[in-house]
Design a protein around this motif. Structure first.
Motif, short mmCIF file in Angstrom:
data_model
loop_
_atom_site.label_atom_id
_atom_site.label_comp_id
_atom_site.label_asym_id
_atom_site.label_seq_id
_atom_site.Cartn_x
_atom_site.Cartn_y
_atom_site.Cartn_z
N ALA A 99 -0.96 1.81 8.20
CA ALA A 99 -1.54 0.61 7.60
C ALA A 99 -1.72 -0.50 8.63
O ALA A 99 -2.41 -1.49 8.36
N LEU A 159 -8.07 -1.15 3.68
CA LEU A 159 -7.91 -1.95 4.89
C LEU A 159 -9.26 -2.26 5.52
O LEU A 159 -9.49 -3.37 6.05
N GLU A 184 -5.84 4.02 1.36
CA GLU A 184 -5.30 2.95 2.22
C GLU A 184 -6.30 2.57 3.30
O GLU A 184 -6.54 1.38 3.54
N HIS A 185 -6.89 3.56 3.95
CA HIS A 185 -7.87 3.30 5.02
C HIS A 185 -9.07 2.52 4.47
O HIS A 185 -9.54 1.57 5.09
N LEU A 191 0.82 -1.21 0.00
CA LEU A 191 0.00 0.00 0.00
C LEU A 191 0.86 1.26 0.00
O LEU A 191 0.36 2.36 0.27
N SER A 192 2.12 1.11 -0.32
CA SER A 192 3.05 2.24 -0.22
C SER A 192 2.78 3.33 -1.25
O SER A 192 3.13 4.48 -1.04
N ALA A 228 4.60 -3.13 6.46
CA ALA A 228 4.45 -1.76 5.98
C ALA A 228 5.51 -0.87 6.60
O ALA A 228 5.94 -1.08 7.74
N ILE A 270 0.40 -8.24 7.13
CA ILE A 270 0.75 -6.99 6.45
C ILE A 270 2.11 -6.52 6.93
O ILE A 270 2.35 -6.42 8.14
#
Length: 589
Positions: free
Chosen positions: A533, A512, A508-509, A500-501, A528, A526
């Motif tokens: 994240a 998730l 991203e929110h 998700l970078s 990160a 995950i």
């Protein structure tokens, strides 16, 4: 000649095709002996006034019929022989691809892409050429040569035959010497071709970086150097190649000289007729092809042998991870990680130490830590890219070392740090792991990955071609497409390796949140660098220098002194400083 022994397994399996080809070649060789004999009969008949025009026409008709039969039989044996050779090409390439698809990262650390491509294409072509054309020339030269020798010796004169063949041993020694040297030089030339392939592949793959740094001239100079080196080594092969034909033609010339000289003397002393000498010279002309074929056969077989040695070197390389053979039971299970120590091959320093985790179905594990802390190594062990020597990883109570790698990886869906897309449509890229997925299932996975709306804005929507490696998409779009591809598999364990970078915080929110709903009963892991994240993870572990230094939920770790709290505060401050003025004003209000 060692190549024929190396390929004996294939010759035995396809013996019908090869035996049929040899049988037809023998018939062709016998038929080719007829015209010279008839020419001798016609010459003697004319010189002795015994041949009538009707008889001459009959013999000419027989010669024409023989030529037609030879043409038809050559067509049939070519279909048989080269059909078998092309089947060998398919099998070798299939085995090569199967090996490549089952090898793990350690294998690709030792072998470069360009070299592997050269072995799968150019080297296989050389082996197939030897298995087809090489077998043809070997059998044809032996059958034809022996047949002509027998006829020349028995029906004309064994003394003249022996005299004509005096240069042959010298030719055989020279061909053997040149063939051995050719084998070594061609092996070196193939290695240079692999280097040229590597340079080409890397330059094309990194063309954007080359242009960004203005390195076009520098890379062109490097390419020219590699190409020149490959050209020089191929030139050394060509110099050996160039020795074969002169050797043959000189030998044939001396043989003809001896045959005409000796034959003329025998005609003058009534030991031969003019027609017999004419037939002998024609038979000697038929010997040119077997001798040329023999030299050519040594050439292509030595090339094929060098190429097959490179292929076998790759095919014989056993996977580092052995198949335990065990099968997992249906249903979900607990994943247990107990790694006392792990070091990469040929690396004495341990990369991981004392890693102990227990992950029940439906739980979310977050993994973080500074660069080089061992996060990717831990994920590699979970995917069983390497086996653990000191420790054990278990699923459903079974050690992964006792489980078939295919069985275990069938339970995983992985999104790596660097997403890879094929030069295909968006829909087919998402459905890579499930080609039979419906459009509705594909769109649902894309919606969960927050990429559905982006896809609809593309020129042809889901049928848009993304280009090589997804060149027409942004980094965030490629990451989300890769996530959609993993979600479509509906695997029991989903691994997101810093996947998700390249997306913004709001996206991203949302992703998730969708994953939490999608992953009910499924395990989510995950890693990160952006700690936001990991907020909703059931457990977060912090790796530093290959060891777990902190573990707990997000709020627990924020209350502890250490890397996690410091990094989270730093990232919060960085996000606040980089926020838009409107967002800062809204936050202040």
């Amino acid at each position: 000649m060692r190549l024929f022994a190396q390929l004996s397994w294939y010759f035995r399996r396809e013996w019908r095709r090869y035996l049929g080809s040899v049988f037809l070649l023998i018939i062709i060789a016998i038929l080719q002996l007829i015209p010279p004999k008839l020419v001798g009969v016609i010459v003697d008949g004319v010189t002795e006034h015994r041949a009538s025009p009707r008889m001459i026409m009959m013999w000419l008709g027989v010669m024409a019929l023989t030529a037609v039969l030879v043409y038809l039989l050559r067509y049939v044996w070519r279909v048989l022989l080269f059909g078998a050779a092309y089947k060998l090409a398919v099998e070798l390439r299939a085995r090569f691809y199967h090996l490549l698809s089952h090898q793990l990262p350690g294998f690709y650390l030792r072998h470069r892409t360009g070299d592997l491509m050269a072995r799968a294409t150019n080297d296989v072509d050389r082996v197939v050429f030897a298995a087809g054309e090489g077998v043809l020339t070997l059998v044809d030269s032996l059958v034809m040569g022996l047949s002509v020798l027998v006829v020349m010796s028995v029906q004309i004169s064994w003394q003249l035959t022996l005299l004509s063949l005096l240069p042959m041993p010298v030719m055989a020694l020279l061909i053997k010497h040149n063939g051995d040297e050719l084998h070594q030089r061609f092996k070196t030339a193939q290695a240079a071709f692999s280097s040229l392939n590597n340079q080409t592949q890397e330059s094309l793959t990194g063309i954007r970086m080359i242009k960004a740094f203005g390195l076009e001239d520098y890379q062109s100079d490097r390419f020219v150097q590699v190409a020149a080196d490959a050209g020089a080594k191929n030139m050394r092969v060509a110099r050996i190649d160039a020795r074969f034909d002169p050797t043959i033609y000189l030998t044939v010339g001396f043989s003809n000289l001896l045959a005409i000289g000796g034959g003329s003397w025998m005609v003058m002393h009534d030991l031969l007729t003019l027609g017999q000498l004419t037939s002998f010279i024609m038979y000697l002309g038929l010997m040119i092809w077997p001798m040329l074929a023999l030299a050519w056969m040594f050439n292509i077989v030595e090339r094929g042998s060098a190429a097959y040695g490179r292929i076998r070197q790759t095919l014989d390389e056993a996977p580092q991870v052995k198949d335990g053979g065990g099968a997992l039971t249906a249903g979900r299970g607990v994943l247990e990680v107990d790694v006392d120590s792990f070091s990469y091959p040929l690396t004495p320093q341990p990369t991981l130490n004392n890693i102990h985790l227990r992950l029940a179905p439906g739980r979310v594990l977050g993994i973080c830590g500074p660069t080089g802390a061992g996060k990717s190594t831990l994920l590699s062990l979970l995917q069983r890219h390497f086996d653990v020597a000191q420790g054990e990883i278990r699923f459903q109570g079974m050690s992964l070392a006792d489980v078939s790698p295919d069985q275990w990886r069938g339970r995983l869906a992985v999104v790596s740090q660097t997403p890879f897309l094929f030069s295909d449509t968006v829909a087919r890229n998402i459905a890579l792991g499930r080609p039979d997925a419906t459009r509705e299932q594909i769109e649902r996975a894309a919606t969960l990955a927050c990429v559905h709306q982006d896809i609809l804005q593309l020129p042809q929507g889901y049928e848009t071609e993304v280009g090589e490696r997804g060149v027409m998409l942004s980094g965030g779009q490629k990451q989300r497409l890769s996530i959609a591809r993993a979600l479509l598999l509906e695997a029991e364990i989903l691994i997101l390796d810093d996947a998700l970078s390249a997306v913004d915080g709001r996206t991203e929110h949302t992703i998730l949140h969708n994953l939490r709903q999608w992953g009910e009963g499924r395990t989510l892991i995950i890693t990160a660098h952006r700690l936001s994240a990991l907020n909703a993870a059931d457990e977060i572990v912090v790796l530093r220098h290959g060891t777990i230094t902190q573990r707990g939920e997000h709020q627990q770790l924020l209350q502890q002194e250490g890397w996690y709290r410091d990094m989270f505060r730093y990232q919060q401050l960085e996000a606040a400083l980089s926020a838009d003025p409107d967002e800062q004003e809204a936050a202040g209000a």
